[in-house]
Scaffold this motif. Sequence first.
Motif, PDB file in Angstrom:
ATOM      1  N   TYR A  18      39.732  38.535  48.267  1.00  0.00           N
ATOM      2  CA  TYR A  18      40.165  38.641  46.871  1.00  0.00           C
ATOM      3  C   TYR A  18      41.601  38.132  46.716  1.00  0.00           C
ATOM      4  O   TYR A  18      41.924  37.452  45.748  1.00  0.00           O
ATOM      5  N   MET A  21      41.442  34.405  46.755  1.00  0.00           N
ATOM      6  CA  MET A  21      40.876  33.871  45.514  1.00  0.00           C
ATOM      7  C   MET A  21      41.924  33.892  44.400  1.00  0.00           C
ATOM      8  O   MET A  21      42.022  32.954  43.618  1.00  0.00           O
ATOM      9  N   ALA A  59      46.161  43.729  40.180  1.00  0.00           N
ATOM     10  CA  ALA A  59      46.077  43.299  41.578  1.00  0.00           C
ATOM     11  C   ALA A  59      47.441  42.843  42.091  1.00  0.00           C
ATOM     12  O   ALA A  59      47.812  43.147  43.228  1.00  0.00           O
TER      13      ALA A  59
END
Length: 139
Positions: A18, A21, A59
């Motif tokens: 993640y 990405m 995030a």
Amino acid sequence: MNEADFAALRGAILALPYVRMLGFDIAREDGVLRGQLPFAERLIGNPLVPALHGGVVAALLHFTAAAQVMREARMARLPRVFTCTIEYLASPDLRDSYASASIVTRTRRFANVRVSAWQPHSGKTIAAATMQFLTGQMD
């Protein structure tokens, strides 16, 4: 933190699919860790506004805070989040974003962290969070 320790920390963070990405990365500036999130079209949450997705901003806060905990607690893997409160303060523009974190308190089991994210061109803090991470085993 020496170069080898920083490389190991960065490698542990970038090992997460993640993170890769998103394009998230960490850097050191004057001894301070800084999370970096370069803008990419895939990170837009609402094209009508347009703005970065709130989960992407979260995030950025999370991985920056986790890296700071890993650094100070000398952890080799990502710590688990125990609690998290995020404050979305301004709509993020479609630009690169940055974050920095500081440990407020740390015990054998927990680390309390304050983290904020900003975009340099605007001079505004776009989000902030208070996070608590597990740094040790629960009895």
